[in-house]
Write a protein that holds these residues in place. Structure first.
Motif, PDB file in Angstrom:
ATOM      1  N   PRO A  56      35.226  47.583  54.842  1.00  0.00           N
ATOM      2  CA  PRO A  56      34.720  47.270  53.243  1.00  0.00           C
ATOM      3  C   PRO A  56      35.571  48.153  52.349  1.00  0.00           C
ATOM      4  CG  PRO A  56      32.733  47.269  54.510  1.00  0.00           C
ATOM      5  CD  PRO A  56      34.182  47.695  55.507  1.00  0.00           C
ATOM      6  N   ALA A  57      35.709  49.323  52.569  1.00  0.00           N
ATOM      7  CA  ALA A  57      36.543  50.002  51.553  1.00  0.00           C
ATOM      8  C   ALA A  57      38.091  49.670  51.642  1.00  0.00           C
ATOM      9  CB  ALA A  57      36.654  51.656  52.032  1.00  0.00           C
ATOM     10  N   LYS A  58      38.642  49.221  52.528  1.00  0.00           N
ATOM     11  CA  LYS A  58      40.021  48.636  52.574  1.00  0.00           C
ATOM     12  C   LYS A  58      39.944  47.323  51.906  1.00  0.00           C
ATOM     13  CE  LYS A  58      44.091  48.142  55.636  1.00  0.00           C
ATOM     14  NZ  LYS A  58      44.617  48.459  57.081  1.00  0.00           N
ATOM     15  N   ALA A  59      39.068  46.572  52.205  1.00  0.00           N
ATOM     16  CA  ALA A  59      38.789  45.171  51.449  1.00  0.00           C
ATOM     17  C   ALA A  59      39.093  45.259  49.763  1.00  0.00           C
ATOM     18  CB  ALA A  59      37.665  44.401  52.011  1.00  0.00           C
ATOM     19  N   GLU A  60      37.856  46.463  49.401  1.00  0.00           N
ATOM     20  CA  GLU A  60      37.984  46.601  48.061  1.00  0.00           C
ATOM     21  C   GLU A  60      39.220  47.010  47.427  1.00  0.00           C
ATOM     22  OE1 GLU A  60      34.351  49.237  47.656  1.00  0.00           O
ATOM     23  OE2 GLU A  60      33.158  47.532  47.678  1.00  0.00           O
ATOM     24  N   LYS A  61      39.805  48.078  48.029  1.00  0.00           N
ATOM     25  CA  LYS A  61      41.182  48.505  47.542  1.00  0.00           C
ATOM     26  C   LYS A  61      42.218  47.301  47.540  1.00  0.00           C
ATOM     27  CE  LYS A  61      44.297  52.370  48.125  1.00  0.00           C
ATOM     28  NZ  LYS A  61      44.901  53.154  49.034  1.00  0.00           N
ATOM     29  N   LEU A  62      42.150  46.507  48.658  1.00  0.00           N
ATOM     30  CA  LEU A  62      43.336  45.333  48.648  1.00  0.00           C
ATOM     31  C   LEU A  62      43.123  44.479  47.648  1.00  0.00           C
ATOM     32  CD1 LEU A  62      45.728  44.451  50.563  1.00  0.00           C
ATOM     33  CD2 LEU A  62      43.955  42.905  51.316  1.00  0.00           C
ATOM     34  N   THR A  63      41.824  43.997  47.351  1.00  0.00           N
ATOM     35  CA  THR A  63      41.201  42.806  46.585  1.00  0.00           C
ATOM     36  C   THR A  63      41.165  43.288  45.020  1.00  0.00           C
ATOM     37  OG1 THR A  63      39.242  43.177  47.087  1.00  0.00           O
ATOM     38  CG2 THR A  63      40.344  41.656  48.386  1.00  0.00           C
ATOM     39  N   GLY A  64      40.598  44.474  44.817  1.00  0.00           N
ATOM     40  CA  GLY A  64      40.372  44.960  43.671  1.00  0.00           C
ATOM     41  C   GLY A  64      38.929  44.392  43.297  1.00  0.00           C
ATOM     42  N   TYR A  65      38.235  43.827  44.156  1.00  0.00           N
ATOM     43  CA  TYR A  65      36.821  43.327  43.898  1.00  0.00           C
ATOM     44  C   TYR A  65      36.057  44.092  44.933  1.00  0.00           C
ATOM     45  CZ  TYR A  65      38.862  39.154  42.007  1.00  0.00           C
ATOM     46  OH  TYR A  65      39.293  38.461  41.241  1.00  0.00           O
ATOM     47  N   ARG A  66      34.775  44.418  44.508  1.00  0.00           N
ATOM     48  CA  ARG A  66      33.405  45.192  45.360  1.00  0.00           C
ATOM     49  C   ARG A  66      33.147  44.050  46.342  1.00  0.00           C
ATOM     50  NH1 ARG A  66      29.309  47.410  41.132  1.00  0.00           N
ATOM     51  NH2 ARG A  66      28.362  47.902  43.182  1.00  0.00           N
ATOM     52  N   VAL A  67      32.828  44.732  47.423  1.00  0.00           N
ATOM     53  CA  VAL A  67      32.106  43.867  48.575  1.00  0.00           C
ATOM     54  C   VAL A  67      30.946  43.093  47.991  1.00  0.00           C
ATOM     55  CG1 VAL A  67      31.013  43.777  50.805  1.00  0.00           C
ATOM     56  CG2 VAL A  67      33.140  45.173  50.530  1.00  0.00           C
ATOM     57  N   GLY A  68      30.699  41.930  48.290  1.00  0.00           N
ATOM     58  CA  GLY A  68      29.440  41.316  47.737  1.00  0.00           C
ATOM     59  C   GLY A  68      29.889  40.486  46.270  1.00  0.00           C
ATOM     60  N   GLY A  69      31.248  40.858  45.964  1.00  0.00           N
ATOM     61  CA  GLY A  69      31.628  39.979  44.752  1.00  0.00           C
ATOM     62  C   GLY A  69      33.305  39.762  45.047  1.00  0.00           C
ATOM     63  N   ILE A  70      33.855  39.673  46.167  1.00  0.00           N
ATOM     64  CA  ILE A  70      35.121  39.365  46.560  1.00  0.00           C
ATOM     65  C   ILE A  70      35.467  37.791  46.551  1.00  0.00           C
ATOM     66  CG2 ILE A  70      36.730  39.479  48.299  1.00  0.00           C
ATOM     67  CD1 ILE A  70      35.718  42.003  49.261  1.00  0.00           C
ATOM     68  N   SER A  71      36.247  37.615  45.728  1.00  0.00           N
ATOM     69  CA  SER A  71      36.790  36.293  45.424  1.00  0.00           C
ATOM     70  C   SER A  71      38.024  35.994  46.018  1.00  0.00           C
ATOM     71  CB  SER A  71      37.101  36.043  43.958  1.00  0.00           C
ATOM     72  OG  SER A  71      37.458  34.740  43.692  1.00  0.00           O
ATOM     73  N   PRO A  72      38.688  34.928  46.383  1.00  0.00           N
ATOM     74  CA  PRO A  72      39.751  34.631  47.073  1.00  0.00           C
ATOM     75  C   PRO A  72      40.972  34.499  45.771  1.00  0.00           C
ATOM     76  CG  PRO A  72      38.458  32.664  47.058  1.00  0.00           C
ATOM     77  CD  PRO A  72      37.621  33.723  46.839  1.00  0.00           C
ATOM     78  N   PHE A  73      40.330  34.411  44.566  1.00  0.00           N
ATOM     79  CA  PHE A  73      41.397  34.317  43.351  1.00  0.00           C
ATOM     80  C   PHE A  73      41.483  35.382  42.697  1.00  0.00           C
ATOM     81  CE2 PHE A  73      38.127  30.665  43.931  1.00  0.00           C
ATOM     82  CZ  PHE A  73      39.000  29.752  44.489  1.00  0.00           C
ATOM     83  N   GLY A  74      42.717  35.677  42.490  1.00  0.00           N
ATOM     84  CA  GLY A  74      43.150  36.689  41.441  1.00  0.00           C
ATOM     85  C   GLY A  74      43.108  38.026  42.091  1.00  0.00           C
ATOM     86  N   GLN A  75      43.177  38.219  43.386  1.00  0.00           N
ATOM     87  CA  GLN A  75      43.223  39.374  44.278  1.00  0.00           C
ATOM     88  C   GLN A  75      44.285  40.517  43.666  1.00  0.00           C
ATOM     89  OE1 GLN A  75      42.737  38.769  48.291  1.00  0.00           O
ATOM     90  NE2 GLN A  75      40.771  37.812  48.133  1.00  0.00           N
ATOM     91  N   LYS A  76      44.310  41.574  43.910  1.00  0.00           N
ATOM     92  CA  LYS A  76      45.336  42.665  43.489  1.00  0.00           C
ATOM     93  C   LYS A  76      46.661  42.401  44.370  1.00  0.00           C
ATOM     94  CE  LYS A  76      43.928  46.688  43.720  1.00  0.00           C
ATOM     95  NZ  LYS A  76      43.514  48.181  43.380  1.00  0.00           N
ATOM     96  N   ARG A  77      46.296  41.928  45.631  1.00  0.00           N
ATOM     97  CA  ARG A  77      47.531  41.661  46.452  1.00  0.00           C
ATOM     98  C   ARG A  77      47.340  40.163  47.063  1.00  0.00           C
ATOM     99  NH1 ARG A  77      48.765  44.825  51.835  1.00  0.00           N
ATOM    100  NH2 ARG A  77      50.337  43.504  52.652  1.00  0.00           N
ATOM    101  N   ILE A  78      48.312  39.443  46.810  1.00  0.00           N
ATOM    102  CA  ILE A  78      48.365  37.984  47.506  1.00  0.00           C
ATOM    103  C   ILE A  78      48.371  38.128  49.020  1.00  0.00           C
ATOM    104  CG2 ILE A  78      49.722  35.811  47.856  1.00  0.00           C
ATOM    105  CD1 ILE A  78      50.494  36.307  44.607  1.00  0.00           C
ATOM    106  N   VAL A  79      47.659  37.434  49.671  1.00  0.00           N
ATOM    107  CA  VAL A  79      47.485  37.697  51.258  1.00  0.00           C
ATOM    108  C   VAL A  79      47.287  36.295  51.846  1.00  0.00           C
ATOM    109  CG1 VAL A  79      46.842  40.017  51.450  1.00  0.00           C
ATOM    110  CG2 VAL A  79      45.221  37.998  51.593  1.00  0.00           C
TER     111      VAL A  79
END
Length: 156
Positions: free
Chosen positions: A88-111
């Motif tokens: 979870p902590a890595k996902a939040e850092k990578l996406t810029g979103y909090r777990v429970g609110g992660i969107s595939p759109f507008g993430q900090k890093r394109i994956v």
């Protein structure tokens, strides 16, 4: 409600969406299922965004909230040997979103992103809009096009 990075990204891409706020339950066992129930939506069309690592590289999987990922299928979808859920902590850092609110759109890093193919047949699906307690309604083809996602079988 303030525009999230996901909504800004979709707006800049010219994608029309509908917004669906709901009461977020931080204690829910399954956030996606709780969101579907709160909004009276079909859980198979209410999609969850799961961040994974395939051979150590990040990926984004978008699947129905009532299904579970098959790590074997995830690894194959991304052309790798092994797959695991991202911490979870890595996902939040990578996406810029909090777990429970992660969107595939507008993430900090394109994956690389993959949509579960069974979710791509409906005219509209609901996906997290980048904040806990907010879903957006979008045509699956628009969602896939804007994040350059492929569609494959990911669930067991």
């Amino acid at each position: 409600m303030a525009a999230t990075q996901a909504l800004k990204f979709l707006n800049a891409s010219g994608i029309q969406v509908s917004l669906h706020p709901y009461e977020y339950d931080p204690n829910a066992d399954a956030v996606g299922l709780a969101a579907a129930q709160a909004l009276g939506l079909d859980p198979s069309l209410t999609l969850k965004t799961l961040m994974v690592e395939v051979d150590g590289k990040p990926g984004c999987c978008i699947i129905p909230s009532n299904r579970q990922l098959s790590m074997r299928k995830v690894a194959a979808a991304f052309g790798g040997k092994s797959a695991a859920m991202m911490l979870p902590a890595k996902a939040e850092k990578l996406t810029g979103y909090r777990v429970g609110g992660i969107s595939p759109f507008g993430q900090k890093r394109i994956v690389p992103a993959v949509f579960e193919e069974t979710a791509c047949t409906a005219p509209k699906v609901w996906i997290n809009a980048g904040a806990r307690g907010l879903l957006l309604g979008i045509a699956p083809e628009d969602a896939m096009r804007v994040i350059k996602a492929t569609q494959l079988g990911l669930v067991s």
